[in-house]
Design a protein around this motif. Sequence first.
Motif, mmCIF file in Angstrom:
data_model
loop_
_atom_site.group_PDB
_atom_site.id
_atom_site.type_symbol
_atom_site.label_atom_id
_atom_site.label_comp_id
_atom_site.label_asym_id
_atom_site.label_seq_id
_atom_site.Cartn_x
_atom_site.Cartn_y
_atom_site.Cartn_z
ATOM 1 N N UNK A 174 0.837 -1.202 0.000
ATOM 2 C CA UNK A 174 0.000 0.000 0.000
ATOM 3 C C UNK A 174 0.875 1.256 0.000
ATOM 4 N N UNK A 175 1.926 1.251 0.793
ATOM 5 C CA UNK A 175 2.836 2.406 0.829
ATOM 6 C C UNK A 175 3.491 2.624 -0.525
ATOM 7 N N UNK A 176 3.841 1.546 -1.177
ATOM 8 C CA UNK A 176 4.437 1.647 -2.505
ATOM 9 C C UNK A 176 3.427 2.241 -3.493
ATOM 10 N N UNK A 177 2.192 1.792 -3.428
ATOM 11 C CA UNK A 177 1.131 2.351 -4.273
ATOM 12 C C UNK A 177 1.017 3.847 -4.024
ATOM 13 N N UNK A 178 1.000 4.248 -2.763
ATOM 14 C CA UNK A 178 0.864 5.663 -2.420
ATOM 15 C C UNK A 178 2.051 6.485 -2.927
ATOM 16 N N UNK A 179 3.260 5.936 -2.820
ATOM 17 C CA UNK A 179 4.450 6.654 -3.311
ATOM 18 C C UNK A 179 4.357 6.903 -4.813
ATOM 19 N N UNK A 180 3.967 5.869 -5.558
ATOM 20 C CA UNK A 180 3.857 6.034 -7.012
ATOM 21 C C UNK A 180 2.754 7.027 -7.377
ATOM 22 N N UNK A 181 1.621 6.929 -6.712
ATOM 23 C CA UNK A 181 0.529 7.845 -7.019
ATOM 24 C C UNK A 181 0.853 9.272 -6.593
ATOM 25 N N UNK A 182 1.635 9.413 -5.546
ATOM 26 C CA UNK A 182 2.036 10.745 -5.093
ATOM 27 C C UNK A 182 2.849 11.458 -6.175
ATOM 28 N N UNK A 183 3.663 10.701 -6.891
ATOM 29 C CA UNK A 183 4.470 11.318 -7.946
ATOM 30 C C UNK A 183 3.725 11.392 -9.276
ATOM 31 N N UNK A 184 2.749 10.512 -9.496
ATOM 32 C CA UNK A 184 1.972 10.532 -10.738
ATOM 33 C C UNK A 184 0.557 10.037 -10.455
ATOM 34 N N UNK A 185 -0.325 10.941 -10.099
ATOM 35 C CA UNK A 185 -1.700 10.591 -9.758
ATOM 36 C C UNK A 185 -2.528 10.115 -10.939
ATOM 37 N N UNK A 186 -2.015 10.272 -12.148
ATOM 38 C CA UNK A 186 -2.742 9.833 -13.345
ATOM 39 C C UNK A 186 -2.290 8.456 -13.827
ATOM 40 N N UNK A 187 -1.423 7.821 -13.077
ATOM 41 C CA UNK A 187 -0.921 6.500 -13.472
ATOM 42 C C UNK A 187 -2.084 5.513 -13.564
ATOM 43 N N UNK A 188 -2.104 4.722 -14.617
ATOM 44 C CA UNK A 188 -3.174 3.725 -14.774
ATOM 45 C C UNK A 188 -2.977 2.595 -13.774
ATOM 46 N N UNK A 189 -4.049 1.888 -13.507
ATOM 47 C CA UNK A 189 -3.969 0.737 -12.599
ATOM 48 C C UNK A 189 -3.021 -0.325 -13.156
ATOM 49 N N UNK A 190 -2.986 -0.462 -14.463
ATOM 50 C CA UNK A 190 -2.092 -1.440 -15.097
ATOM 51 C C UNK A 190 -0.624 -1.065 -14.860
ATOM 52 N N UNK A 191 -0.298 0.195 -15.086
ATOM 53 C CA UNK A 191 1.084 0.657 -14.866
ATOM 54 C C UNK A 191 1.440 0.581 -13.386
ATOM 55 N N UNK A 192 0.507 0.949 -12.537
ATOM 56 C CA UNK A 192 0.737 0.903 -11.092
ATOM 57 C C UNK A 192 0.970 -0.530 -10.632
ATOM 58 N N UNK A 193 0.167 -1.449 -11.121
ATOM 59 C CA UNK A 193 0.321 -2.864 -10.761
ATOM 60 C C UNK A 193 1.710 -3.363 -11.137
ATOM 61 N N UNK A 194 2.177 -3.011 -12.325
ATOM 62 C CA UNK A 194 3.508 -3.441 -12.768
ATOM 63 C C UNK A 194 4.595 -2.861 -11.866
ATOM 64 N N UNK A 195 4.429 -1.617 -11.455
ATOM 65 C CA UNK A 195 5.436 -0.971 -10.591
ATOM 66 C C UNK A 195 5.521 -1.637 -9.219
ATOM 67 N N UNK A 196 4.368 -2.016 -8.660
ATOM 68 C CA UNK A 196 4.360 -2.560 -7.297
ATOM 69 C C UNK A 196 4.420 -4.079 -7.257
ATOM 70 N N UNK A 197 4.448 -4.720 -8.414
ATOM 71 C CA UNK A 197 4.601 -6.172 -8.459
ATOM 72 C C UNK A 197 3.332 -6.961 -8.213
ATOM 73 N N UNK A 198 2.196 -6.409 -8.622
ATOM 74 C CA UNK A 198 0.912 -7.109 -8.489
ATOM 75 C C UNK A 198 0.282 -7.257 -9.874
#
Length: 151
Positions: free
Chosen positions: A6-30
Amino acid sequence: MIDAIDRSILRYLKSDGRMTATALAAKVGLTVAPCHRRLRDLEATGIIRGYRADIDPAAVGLGFEAIVFVTLRQVDRSTMEIFESRVAGNPNIVEAQRLFGSPDYLLKVIAEDLPSYQRFYDSELTSLPGVERLTSTLVMKNLKANAGPPV
């Protein structure tokens, strides 16, 4: 309670709030489904309060900023409720905090320039209910803004 993912998700969204769920999932390993579920849970619990554009005030003609310290004559529930409602409804007051001790409030105000701030001060700030004293400090330079909490 939030975990490391969850913290990793928040860090990525904090820097790019428009990130897609697909891109976010790849970044956090889900995979997308559990990432999307976690995202919905973070929103539903209020940890993520919303999404908005970070607009440069100077780019839209509001390059003047002032910090205003407000001391009220009396600090009773009625006065505070009316004061806080008027502050919350004023678009030129972009941040507001109630403080312990003196002064009672800290406001961040934006305006076009010094003359427009003076007009705002004279017409709006002095008419706020219960105001005893207003002290303005002009912002010379923003070093860090809207950073959000460390996650």
